[in-house]
Design an enzyme around this catalytic site. Structure first.
Site, short mmCIF file in Angstrom:
data_model
loop_
_atom_site.label_atom_id
_atom_site.label_comp_id
_atom_site.label_asym_id
_atom_site.label_seq_id
_atom_site.Cartn_x
_atom_site.Cartn_y
_atom_site.Cartn_z
N HIS A 184 0.84 -1.21 0.00
CA HIS A 184 0.00 0.00 0.00
C HIS A 184 0.87 1.26 0.00
CE1 HIS A 184 -4.22 -1.42 1.57
NE2 HIS A 184 -4.10 -1.52 0.26
N HIS A 221 -12.80 -7.54 -6.32
CA HIS A 221 -12.20 -6.28 -5.81
C HIS A 221 -11.22 -5.78 -6.86
CE1 HIS A 221 -10.42 -3.39 -3.15
NE2 HIS A 221 -9.47 -4.15 -2.65
N GLU A 233 -8.70 -3.49 -6.50
CA GLU A 233 -7.36 -2.98 -6.13
C GLU A 233 -6.30 -3.77 -6.93
OE1 GLU A 233 -6.76 -2.52 -1.89
OE2 GLU A 233 -5.14 -1.09 -2.27
N ASP A 266 -3.56 -5.20 -6.58
CA ASP A 266 -2.94 -6.47 -6.15
C ASP A 266 -3.79 -7.67 -6.54
OD1 ASP A 266 -4.61 -5.24 -4.22
OD2 ASP A 266 -3.86 -6.51 -2.62
N HIS A 315 -12.80 -3.66 1.71
CA HIS A 315 -12.57 -2.36 2.29
C HIS A 315 -12.66 -1.23 1.27
CE1 HIS A 315 -8.12 -1.94 1.09
NE2 HIS A 315 -8.56 -3.03 0.49
N ASP A 320 -10.25 -9.61 0.24
CA ASP A 320 -9.32 -9.18 1.30
C ASP A 320 -9.74 -9.64 2.69
OD1 ASP A 320 -7.27 -7.77 -0.03
OD2 ASP A 320 -8.54 -6.00 -0.25
N TYR A 337 -3.35 -7.38 9.83
CA TYR A 337 -4.04 -6.99 8.60
C TYR A 337 -5.32 -6.21 8.95
CZ TYR A 337 -5.76 -7.43 3.83
OH TYR A 337 -6.19 -7.14 2.55
N HIS A 384 -5.44 -13.07 0.22
CA HIS A 384 -4.05 -12.99 0.69
C HIS A 384 -3.83 -14.08 1.73
CE1 HIS A 384 -3.15 -9.08 -1.10
NE2 HIS A 384 -4.23 -8.56 -0.53
FE1 FEO Z 1 -7.69 -4.22 -1.17
FE2 FEO Z 1 -5.56 -6.86 -1.28
O1 FEO Z 1 -6.38 -5.31 -1.89
#
Ligand code: FEO
Length: 397
Positions: free
Chosen positions: A24, A80, A82, A84, A146, A165, A193, A226
């Site tokens: 991040h 999601h 994002e 990653d 999130h 996530d 996390y 993750h």
């Molecule tokens: Fe919100 Fe693992 O990205």
């Protein structure tokens, strides 16, 4: 590493990022690396759930090719956007231009703004279902867990929840499942996390868990995007999230400080003595040389937060200012705090920190303790007593 079978016809096809040490944009330390988990479901419709970081796209594609030709993917679920998780989506769509993409309305908007490409995209909402053949996928919107686009997918036939996530950890290991790794490490990384990424959304998370519990859906496995997959005891992850979302705290104090010439540090050490002699657990962190994510993880279950800082240019020292800005964004609830530090000819830092506490929702438990230049013996005694009195308030006495 090869693809890993979760259950019949469902595989992990993600990637291990052993070497990442900050996430991040340097806001989150990842000493144990991370994983980007992507899942492949073989059915009449070959379905990919989430992608991986763009730099790991080929690694993930190789795992898919061990099972089916990449070009056979029919459906791509984007829980999601994002990068990653969505970074490999443009490359996936290049190989599979006819694949249909599923996600929330915010996901569609976000993907278009991020990658500037048009896909055959079907917007889905909570309760929507798609048939893959023998199996089904149903969707649960999870805005602000999130990001606004976030969504969970659920396969009822496999009793498998794919929450992206949520329930994840930045934890790279050769093992993929909870029964293969030490539980304390798994929960420690999951808590870190939650503290650093999900803490501001605690109320939303609690409501979402209650909503899912009311759906009465059996969950045999939780496969986040993750880290480790929860198969031995997925409810352990859910129970931990409920506990954390309720902002429960321990009789514990975390002190974070920054010092210019050592005076604030002397104060901090006397305060620690006072707290320890009161029988309350305490941790002391020098902010400029400490791992910020670890301080936050430690503050996550602490009832008391103390900030010590010298005044510089009538305000907060820069490392502490950055730390407090991050802490404020996490909106810590149900905590008490107090502030101390040294100043020269003029103060300013302590008031600024108290204002940040108020803005963040931390209740100020006792007046600021300030010293001019360096503390003498009498002031060091006051610091000791300051620690003792804060410890009593943490204990609720
Ligand atoms: Fe919100 Fe693992 O990205």
């Amino acid at each position: 590493m090869s693809a890993v079978k979760l259950m019949d016809d469902i595989y992990w096809v993600g990637a291990l990022d052993w070497n990442i040490r900050s996430f991040h944009g340097y806001t989150y330390s990842t000493p144990r690396g991370t994983t980007y988990n992507s899942y492949l479901i073989l059915d009449e419709k070959v379905t990919l759930v989430d992608g991986v970081h763009a730099a790991f796209a080929e690694e993930s594609f190789e795992k898919i090719r061990q099972i089916v030709p990449l070009e056979t993917i029919d459906y791509v679920i984007v829980n999601h956007i994002e990068p990653d998780h969505s970074g490999s989506i443009p490359a996936t769509m290049k190989y599979c231009p006819k694949a249909k993409v599923f996600g929330t309305a915010k996901c569609k908007e976000g993907l278009e703004n991020e990658y500037h490409q048009q896909y055959d995209f079907q917007v889905v909402k909570t309760g929507d279902k798609i048939s893959l053949g023998k199996r089904t996928l149903s969707f649960i919107e999870a805005p602000m867990i999130h990001w606004p686009d976030s969504m969970f997918s659920y396969c009822p036939e496999a009793q498998l929840l794919l929450p992206n996530d949520a329930f994840g950890q930045h934890y790279a290991t050769s093992e993929r499942f909870d029964d293969e790794v030490p539980e304390f490490l798994l929960l420690d990384e999951a808590a870190k996390y939650y503290a650093n990424i999900l803490w501001p959304f605690a109320a939303v998370i609690l409501r979402k868990i209650e909503e899912i519990q009311k759906m009465n859906i059996p969950i045999k496995m939780i496969a986040p995007s993750h880290g480790i997959i929860w198969r031995q005891d997925p409810m352990k992850a859910v129970e931990a999230y409920v506990r954390w979302s309720k902002n429960t705290t321990q009789n514990k104090i975390v002190i974070a400080y920054e010092t210019m010439w050592g005076a604030t540090e002397k104060m901090a050490k006397q305060i620690v003595e006072g707290i320890m002699d009161s029988g309350v657990s305490v941790k002391l962190y020098h902010v400029p040389t400490s791992d910020r994510s670890q301080i936050i993880a430690d503050m996550f279950d602490a009832k008391g937060i103390m900030i010590g800082c010298s005044t510089h240019d009538n305000d907060i020292l820069p490392n502490m200012a950055g730390f407090l800005e991050f802490l404020k964004g996490l909106k810590p609830k149900n905590r008490i705090g107090c502030v101390f530090g040294s100043q020269g000819w003029a103060g300013g830092a302590l008031k600024s920190i108290s204002d940040i506490f108020t803005e963040a929702g931390v209740m100020i438990a006792q007046p600021e303790l300030s010293v001019k230049y360096s503390p003498d013996e009498a002031m060091l005694k006051r610091c000791y007593e300051y620690g003792k009195s804060f410890a009593q308030q943490v204990k609720g006495k």
